[in-house]
Design a protein around this motif. Structure first.
Motif, PDB file in Angstrom:
ATOM      1  N   GLY A 306      -5.803   4.030  -9.722  1.00  0.00           N
ATOM      2  CA  GLY A 306      -5.738   4.849  -8.481  1.00  0.00           C
ATOM      3  C   GLY A 306      -4.523   5.324  -8.274  1.00  0.00           C
ATOM      4  O   GLY A 306      -4.364   6.072  -7.225  1.00  0.00           O
ATOM      5  N   ARG A 307      -3.633   5.471  -9.197  1.00  0.00           N
ATOM      6  CA  ARG A 307      -2.192   5.895  -9.248  1.00  0.00           C
ATOM      7  C   ARG A 307      -1.695   5.494  -7.909  1.00  0.00           C
ATOM      8  O   ARG A 307      -0.843   6.337  -7.123  1.00  0.00           O
ATOM      9  N   LEU A 308      -1.550   4.309  -7.515  1.00  0.00           N
ATOM     10  CA  LEU A 308      -1.139   3.765  -6.217  1.00  0.00           C
ATOM     11  C   LEU A 308       0.203   3.560  -6.516  1.00  0.00           C
ATOM     12  O   LEU A 308       0.914   3.925  -5.429  1.00  0.00           O
ATOM     13  N   ASP A 309       0.951   3.463  -7.640  1.00  0.00           N
ATOM     14  CA  ASP A 309       2.391   3.250  -7.661  1.00  0.00           C
ATOM     15  C   ASP A 309       3.061   4.495  -7.184  1.00  0.00           C
ATOM     16  O   ASP A 309       4.115   4.478  -6.707  1.00  0.00           O
ATOM     17  N   GLU A 310       2.695   5.620  -7.723  1.00  0.00           N
ATOM     18  CA  GLU A 310       3.161   6.934  -7.321  1.00  0.00           C
ATOM     19  C   GLU A 310       3.422   7.153  -5.725  1.00  0.00           C
ATOM     20  O   GLU A 310       4.241   7.640  -5.248  1.00  0.00           O
ATOM     21  N   GLU A 311       2.048   6.682  -5.154  1.00  0.00           N
ATOM     22  CA  GLU A 311       2.048   6.955  -3.791  1.00  0.00           C
ATOM     23  C   GLU A 311       3.210   6.060  -3.068  1.00  0.00           C
ATOM     24  O   GLU A 311       3.443   6.171  -2.070  1.00  0.00           O
ATOM     25  N   ILE A 312       2.934   4.808  -3.540  1.00  0.00           N
ATOM     26  CA  ILE A 312       3.915   3.715  -2.946  1.00  0.00           C
ATOM     27  C   ILE A 312       5.355   4.093  -3.060  1.00  0.00           C
ATOM     28  O   ILE A 312       6.170   4.188  -2.024  1.00  0.00           O
ATOM     29  N   GLU A 313       5.659   4.594  -4.246  1.00  0.00           N
ATOM     30  CA  GLU A 313       7.402   5.420  -4.479  1.00  0.00           C
ATOM     31  C   GLU A 313       7.334   6.180  -3.541  1.00  0.00           C
ATOM     32  O   GLU A 313       8.522   6.336  -2.959  1.00  0.00           O
ATOM     33  N   ALA A 314       6.432   7.308  -3.241  1.00  0.00           N
ATOM     34  CA  ALA A 314       6.777   8.099  -2.330  1.00  0.00           C
ATOM     35  C   ALA A 314       7.014   7.858  -0.926  1.00  0.00           C
ATOM     36  O   ALA A 314       7.842   8.254  -0.026  1.00  0.00           O
ATOM     37  N   CYS A 315       6.171   6.698  -0.460  1.00  0.00           N
ATOM     38  CA  CYS A 315       6.370   6.342   0.768  1.00  0.00           C
ATOM     39  C   CYS A 315       7.946   5.492   1.113  1.00  0.00           C
ATOM     40  O   CYS A 315       8.582   5.744   1.781  1.00  0.00           O
ATOM     41  N   ASP A 316       8.180   4.858  -0.217  1.00  0.00           N
ATOM     42  CA  ASP A 316       9.539   4.107  -0.153  1.00  0.00           C
ATOM     43  C   ASP A 316      10.632   5.122  -0.058  1.00  0.00           C
ATOM     44  O   ASP A 316      11.704   4.838   0.717  1.00  0.00           O
ATOM     45  N   ALA A 317      10.418   6.293  -0.929  1.00  0.00           N
ATOM     46  CA  ALA A 317      11.717   7.189  -0.719  1.00  0.00           C
ATOM     47  C   ALA A 317      11.808   7.843   0.432  1.00  0.00           C
ATOM     48  O   ALA A 317      12.918   8.347   0.745  1.00  0.00           O
ATOM     49  N   ALA A 318      10.543   7.912   1.293  1.00  0.00           N
ATOM     50  CA  ALA A 318      10.792   8.540   2.619  1.00  0.00           C
ATOM     51  C   ALA A 318      10.870   7.409   3.857  1.00  0.00           C
ATOM     52  O   ALA A 318      10.949   7.757   4.979  1.00  0.00           O
ATOM     53  N   GLY A 319      11.017   6.279   3.310  1.00  0.00           N
ATOM     54  CA  GLY A 319      11.403   5.077   4.276  1.00  0.00           C
ATOM     55  C   GLY A 319       9.959   4.887   5.268  1.00  0.00           C
ATOM     56  O   GLY A 319       9.992   4.331   6.242  1.00  0.00           O
ATOM     57  N   VAL A 320       8.607   5.011   4.553  1.00  0.00           N
ATOM     58  CA  VAL A 320       7.649   4.824   5.216  1.00  0.00           C
ATOM     59  C   VAL A 320       7.024   3.354   5.154  1.00  0.00           C
ATOM     60  O   VAL A 320       6.923   2.952   3.847  1.00  0.00           O
ATOM     61  N   SER A 321       6.642   2.486   5.839  1.00  0.00           N
ATOM     62  CA  SER A 321       6.257   1.461   5.573  1.00  0.00           C
ATOM     63  C   SER A 321       4.786   1.419   5.221  1.00  0.00           C
ATOM     64  O   SER A 321       4.008   2.346   5.542  1.00  0.00           O
ATOM     65  N   TRP A 322       4.232   0.603   4.335  1.00  0.00           N
ATOM     66  CA  TRP A 322       2.941   0.398   3.727  1.00  0.00           C
ATOM     67  C   TRP A 322       2.313  -0.986   3.533  1.00  0.00           C
ATOM     68  O   TRP A 322       3.074  -2.055   3.547  1.00  0.00           O
ATOM     69  N   ASN A 323       1.377  -1.248   3.393  1.00  0.00           N
ATOM     70  CA  ASN A 323       0.545  -2.396   2.817  1.00  0.00           C
ATOM     71  C   ASN A 323      -0.816  -2.168   1.902  1.00  0.00           C
ATOM     72  O   ASN A 323      -1.100  -0.756   2.184  1.00  0.00           O
ATOM     73  N   ILE A 324      -1.357  -2.989   1.388  1.00  0.00           N
ATOM     74  CA  ILE A 324      -2.205  -2.715   0.307  1.00  0.00           C
ATOM     75  C   ILE A 324      -3.495  -3.784   0.876  1.00  0.00           C
ATOM     76  O   ILE A 324      -3.379  -4.749   1.096  1.00  0.00           O
ATOM     77  N   VAL A 325      -4.738  -2.779   0.970  1.00  0.00           N
ATOM     78  CA  VAL A 325      -6.141  -3.751   1.378  1.00  0.00           C
ATOM     79  C   VAL A 325      -6.736  -3.629   0.139  1.00  0.00           C
ATOM     80  O   VAL A 325      -7.255  -2.618  -0.064  1.00  0.00           O
ATOM     81  N   PRO A 326      -6.982  -4.599  -0.657  1.00  0.00           N
ATOM     82  CA  PRO A 326      -7.815  -4.609  -1.910  1.00  0.00           C
ATOM     83  C   PRO A 326      -9.138  -4.229  -1.542  1.00  0.00           C
ATOM     84  O   PRO A 326      -9.757  -4.606  -0.429  1.00  0.00           O
ATOM     85  N   GLY A 327      -9.781  -3.884  -2.593  1.00  0.00           N
ATOM     86  CA  GLY A 327     -11.489  -3.581  -2.453  1.00  0.00           C
ATOM     87  C   GLY A 327     -12.229  -4.128  -3.634  1.00  0.00           C
ATOM     88  O   GLY A 327     -11.422  -4.465  -4.727  1.00  0.00           O
ATOM     89  N   ILE A 328     -13.363  -4.164  -3.558  1.00  0.00           N
ATOM     90  CA  ILE A 328     -14.118  -4.515  -4.630  1.00  0.00           C
ATOM     91  C   ILE A 328     -14.247  -3.320  -5.840  1.00  0.00           C
ATOM     92  O   ILE A 328     -14.719  -2.225  -5.291  1.00  0.00           O
ATOM     93  N   THR A 329     -13.786  -3.703  -6.870  1.00  0.00           N
ATOM     94  CA  THR A 329     -13.686  -2.784  -8.130  1.00  0.00           C
ATOM     95  C   THR A 329     -14.852  -2.508  -8.594  1.00  0.00           C
ATOM     96  O   THR A 329     -15.943  -3.397  -8.621  1.00  0.00           O
ATOM     97  N   ALA A 330     -15.143  -1.103  -9.188  1.00  0.00           N
ATOM     98  CA  ALA A 330     -16.412  -0.874  -9.710  1.00  0.00           C
ATOM     99  C   ALA A 330     -17.086  -1.966 -11.055  1.00  0.00           C
ATOM    100  O   ALA A 330     -18.104  -2.158 -11.139  1.00  0.00           O
ATOM    101  N   ALA A 331     -15.974  -2.350 -11.570  1.00  0.00           N
ATOM    102  CA  ALA A 331     -16.402  -3.316 -12.660  1.00  0.00           C
ATOM    103  C   ALA A 331     -17.137  -4.399 -12.045  1.00  0.00           C
ATOM    104  O   ALA A 331     -18.000  -4.905 -12.681  1.00  0.00           O
ATOM    105  N   SER A 332     -16.395  -5.135 -10.991  1.00  0.00           N
ATOM    106  CA  SER A 332     -17.219  -6.289 -10.531  1.00  0.00           C
ATOM    107  C   SER A 332     -18.692  -5.957  -9.963  1.00  0.00           C
ATOM    108  O   SER A 332     -19.443  -6.642 -10.200  1.00  0.00           O
ATOM    109  N   ALA A 333     -18.693  -4.780  -9.317  1.00  0.00           N
ATOM    110  CA  ALA A 333     -20.098  -4.294  -8.578  1.00  0.00           C
ATOM    111  C   ALA A 333     -20.887  -4.012  -9.822  1.00  0.00           C
ATOM    112  O   ALA A 333     -22.125  -4.351  -9.643  1.00  0.00           O
ATOM    113  N   SER A 334     -20.525  -3.605 -10.999  1.00  0.00           N
ATOM    114  CA  SER A 334     -21.319  -3.047 -12.044  1.00  0.00           C
ATOM    115  C   SER A 334     -22.080  -4.339 -12.517  1.00  0.00           C
ATOM    116  O   SER A 334     -23.279  -4.395 -12.870  1.00  0.00           O
ATOM    117  N   VAL A 335     -21.403  -5.333 -12.977  1.00  0.00           N
ATOM    118  CA  VAL A 335     -21.802  -6.679 -13.639  1.00  0.00           C
ATOM    119  C   VAL A 335     -22.705  -7.265 -12.622  1.00  0.00           C
ATOM    120  O   VAL A 335     -23.832  -7.964 -12.812  1.00  0.00           O
TER     121      VAL A 335
END
Length: 462
Positions: A306-335
């Motif tokens: 999900g290119r998450l690290d790049e977006e987190i790094e942009a938030c960190d550089a701007a001093g914006v707080s963040w958190n991650i809410v995980p979801g069910i990935t397509a692999a788990s749903a597919s099996v």
């Protein structure tokens, strides 16, 4: 949606009903809860209707409805339970351009009356467009049991205090105050009976509070079925001022966002039109710095391709707080969709998550290791790379009859499954013509469960 739900202003307005039997009584019990002027037309009124007329709760006309009666009415009910009489009433209503409801006749009705949960001034209308009235009544009964009888009092107290709450600026701060009232302090206030003092104290606290800082929640939307969304993800969508979402997020999940939220589509498509990642990073930071509560909504799980690290790094550089809410990935749903497990004792003790293409084109992996018998891999974004993947695996010794399953639109209503082999993968995938998002499972075939349990409600709706 064939019937658009609205709340019609009827205070002081005329609502007419033709009929005097059981059907009329059922409608009148609901209509008498309104502030409308109710007029009943019947030559054979039930005793209960007569008593309501004696108590001045309605006006009883001991005759049939006539054309001149319809002038100025907002609604008319045909409840004579007689086909000819109801048709005549409907004709009178249409000639006067008044909305008509013919009891138990959906086709000839201009509107329908839903099942209603009444906590005046809070009302919840439940409609099934005539398809499942039993289901509507069941939902009404469940909501009646769950909702506090004091809910109406809570709303009336809040309504009386609205002008005072206007001291808070429009937007997030005012919304936070009302959220605190209805979901926090309000129920206690209703119990204690000191509503005015408690509300004034609560407002003073919010007036002294500075604007809340912006925040970003990176939320995994799951594979598409809204029932697979986590409770924490639902809460984040409820609170979001801005939702920045990907192309693959389903419309059903986007519908769950707050109506007032700003919706920003930054969809990306492999080998196709894309919003540059730098633009997405800038949008996330810009909205958060303005004080908005931002949900960055990603299909599946935001931590997987999900290119998450790049977006987190942009938030960190701007001093914006963040958190991650995980979801069910397509692999788990597919099996789950094909009745399989990603790992199995004696078959594979590990599973690989791969991407079919990277930023430069087709992604390269350790094909030699992957070609070993018994290896299992979930390949994301692999449709257009199918021939490339096949070639690399066969080149490194994979068996041509290695099972491959491709699942399109996993967990959604239009889900499709292709069961093939490594040898036939490109040709079969081309024939299947999968336009939607698809995940490729290497080393797994669909397995039909030996026993299936079906939810009784699902059986009823099927």
């Amino acid at each position: 949606m064939k019937h658009f739900p609205v709340y019609l202003s009827v205070s002081g307005q005329r609502i007419l009903l033709a009929g005097g039997g059981e059907a009329a009584l059922a409608k009148l019990r609901l209509l008498l809860k309104t502030e409308a002027q109710i007029e009943v037309f019947t030559t054979f009124p039930d005793a209960k209707i007569e008593s309501w007329a004696d108590e001045s709760k309605l006006i009883l006309h001991r005759r049939d409805i006539e054309a001149e009666d319809a002038s100025g009415a907002v609604l008319i009910y045909a409840a004579d339970e007689d086909t000819n009489k109801d048709a005549r009433t409907a004709q009178i209503a249409r000639a006067a351009d008044v909305l008509i409801n013919v009891v138990d006749n959906l086709a000839d009705s201009a509107f329908i009356t839903p099942a209603i949960v009444d906590r005046d001034p809070v009302t919840i209308a439940i409609g099934t467009e005539g398809a499942a009235p039993v289901l509507a009544r069941a939902l009404k009964a469940e909501l009646e049991e769950r909702l506090s009888p004091r809910l109406g009092l809570l709303a009336r107290v809040g309504k009386a205090f609205r002008s005072a709450a206007d001291a808070l600026p429009m937007g997030r701060r005012r919304r936070d105050f009302w959220s605190d009232y209805y979901l926090g302090a309000g129920p206690r206030i209703a119990e204690q009976g000191e509503a005015q003092l408690a509300l004034e104290t609560l407002l003073a606290q919010h007036l002294q509070t500075e604007n809340r800082d912006g925040h970003v929640a990176f939320v995994g939307a799951g594979p598409g079925d809204p029932e697979l969304l986590t409770l924490k993800a639902r809460k984040a969508l409820d609170e979001a001022d801005v939702v920045i979402y990907d192309r693959l997020v389903s419309a059903d999940i986007l519908e769950l966002a707050r109506r007032e939220a700003v919706m920003v589509n930054v969809g990306k498509e492999g080998f196709g039109p894309s919003t540059p990642q730098s633009v997405i990073d800038a949008l996330i930071v810009e909205h958060a710095q303005s004080g908005a509560q931002v949900v960055r909504l990603k299909s599946g799980d935001s931590t997987v391709f999900g290119r998450l690290d790049e977006e987190i790094e942009a938030c960190d550089a701007a001093g914006v707080s963040w958190n991650i809410v995980p979801g069910i990935t397509a692999a788990s749903a597919s099996v789950a969709a094909i009745g399989q497990s990603l790992t199995r004792r004696g078959r594979n003790g590990s599973v690989r998550f791969l991407t079919g293409h990277d930023m430069e084109g087709f992604a390269d992996h350790d094909w030699r290791q992957l070609a070993r018998s018994g290896e299992v891999a979930a390949i994301y974004m692999g449709k257009k790379a199918a021939r490339f993947i096949q070639g690399r695996l066969l080149m490194h010794g994979a068996r041509p009859d290695t099972p491959v399953t491709v699942i399109e639109n996993v967990s959604r209503k239009n889900q499709r499954v292709l069961n093939t082999t490594l040898h036939s993968l490109p040709a079969d995938l081309a024939d299947a013509n999968f336009p939607g998002p698809a995940l490729t499972l290497l080393g797994l075939s669909p397995r039909i469960a030996s026993a299936t349990q079906t939810n009784p409600l699902e059986q009823e709706l099927a």
